[in-house]
Design a protein around this motif. Sequence first.
Motif, mmCIF file in Angstrom:
data_model
loop_
_atom_site.group_PDB
_atom_site.id
_atom_site.type_symbol
_atom_site.label_atom_id
_atom_site.label_comp_id
_atom_site.label_asym_id
_atom_site.label_seq_id
_atom_site.Cartn_x
_atom_site.Cartn_y
_atom_site.Cartn_z
ATOM 1 N N GLY A 139 0.689 -1.252 0.050
ATOM 2 C CA GLY A 139 -0.103 -0.257 0.038
ATOM 3 C C GLY A 139 0.835 1.249 0.220
ATOM 4 O O GLY A 139 0.362 2.399 -0.558
ATOM 5 N N VAL A 140 1.910 1.037 0.481
ATOM 6 C CA VAL A 140 3.025 2.394 0.606
ATOM 7 C C VAL A 140 3.223 2.831 -0.751
ATOM 8 O O VAL A 140 3.625 3.853 -0.931
ATOM 9 N N LEU A 141 3.426 1.881 -1.658
ATOM 10 C CA LEU A 141 3.415 2.199 -3.257
ATOM 11 C C LEU A 141 2.485 3.255 -3.405
ATOM 12 O O LEU A 141 3.037 4.233 -4.114
ATOM 13 N N LEU A 142 1.167 3.307 -3.243
ATOM 14 C CA LEU A 142 0.276 4.117 -3.547
ATOM 15 C C LEU A 142 0.743 5.587 -3.167
ATOM 16 O O LEU A 142 0.385 6.766 -3.581
ATOM 17 N N SER A 153 3.759 12.174 -7.825
ATOM 18 C CA SER A 153 2.562 12.957 -8.846
ATOM 19 C C SER A 153 2.883 14.496 -8.488
ATOM 20 O O SER A 153 2.745 15.371 -9.212
ATOM 21 N N ALA A 154 2.722 14.697 -7.128
ATOM 22 C CA ALA A 154 2.780 16.047 -6.353
ATOM 23 C C ALA A 154 4.007 16.493 -6.934
ATOM 24 O O ALA A 154 4.072 17.754 -7.216
ATOM 25 N N ALA A 155 5.193 16.011 -7.036
ATOM 26 C CA ALA A 155 6.454 16.627 -7.236
ATOM 27 C C ALA A 155 6.420 16.741 -8.993
ATOM 28 O O ALA A 155 7.315 17.410 -9.318
ATOM 29 N N SER A 156 5.579 16.116 -9.590
ATOM 30 C CA SER A 156 5.693 16.007 -10.945
ATOM 31 C C SER A 156 5.073 17.455 -11.657
ATOM 32 O O SER A 156 5.716 18.439 -11.873
ATOM 33 N N ILE A 208 -4.392 13.147 -12.403
ATOM 34 C CA ILE A 208 -4.622 11.856 -12.629
ATOM 35 C C ILE A 208 -4.702 10.794 -11.663
ATOM 36 O O ILE A 208 -5.935 10.274 -11.246
ATOM 37 N N VAL A 209 -3.830 11.083 -10.725
ATOM 38 C CA VAL A 209 -3.522 10.392 -9.336
ATOM 39 C C VAL A 209 -4.758 10.497 -8.443
ATOM 40 O O VAL A 209 -5.110 9.938 -7.793
ATOM 41 N N HIS A 215 -11.997 8.400 -7.029
ATOM 42 C CA HIS A 215 -13.059 7.246 -7.501
ATOM 43 C C HIS A 215 -13.177 6.424 -6.640
ATOM 44 O O HIS A 215 -12.392 6.144 -5.543
ATOM 45 N N TRP A 216 -14.394 5.841 -6.715
ATOM 46 C CA TRP A 216 -14.923 4.842 -5.469
ATOM 47 C C TRP A 216 -13.794 3.692 -5.385
ATOM 48 O O TRP A 216 -13.697 3.425 -3.967
#
Lengths: 126, 132
Positions: B40-43, B50-53, B60-61, B67-68
């Motif tokens: 889960g830490v991967l998420l 993504s925040a750094a990109s 997208i992330v 999403h549910w």
Amino acid sequence: MSMRTSLGVVRGLGSAKSGTEHFWHQRLTAIANVPLTILLVWFVISHLGSPRADVLASVRNPFVAIMLALAFLSILWHMRLGMQVVIEDYVHRAGWKLLALLLNSFYTTALGIAAFYAILKMSFGI
Amino acid sequence: MMADNTSRRPLSPHLQIYRPMLTMMMSIMHRITGVALYFGVLLLVWWLISAASNDHYFGIVEGFFFHWTGRLLLFGFTWALIHHGLGGLRHLLWDTGRGFDLRVVEWLARANLAGSIVLTLALWIFGYWVRS
């Protein structure tokens, strides 16, 4: 092919001398994880759904960046130790065990470097 | 080879001969939640990257997490994290040599399970309240 049993091969060699360190680091990181994870969860909850600029602004604060980095350091080290025990408990074929232990080290190290890169990049505002 | 001559030996009875008990289940859950968190830490790292990109990738992330399926995943992650955290505190207590009395052990197992459910729900209610 050797006719000696596994026990016979290792008898007299002693332990690997790293068991106590493993145990101690597991506890050390477990204790550190308590406050660090609370801070991390707090950070995530307060930023999910926020614009990206808000996340960047928060991580630019050195305290936030250092706490995030510490959290990932402690959590990932704890994860690596924990998964190592799980692998050693369930994977008994020598080759597969070695492969699993290697992947465990690679996975946790890669996540750590990725997390540090993201934190530093945001913190330095590059 | 070293490992070969151990594979055909008879095994002593293992887990399956024991009547399932709460303390045993909590011990197994501690390990399962630990493994789940490991992946889960991967998420979490994905979100940070993504925040750094850039804004587009971050969108997208975030879209995935809102999403549910993303919410369900995060809800499970929260529960696993709290369950593993409380279980860890239990283990730290045992490391001090305390809490081995059977009544205490049983109570701790129940408190661990109940606490993880209550705290997970509380955290999510708090989360929705903060974000709304």
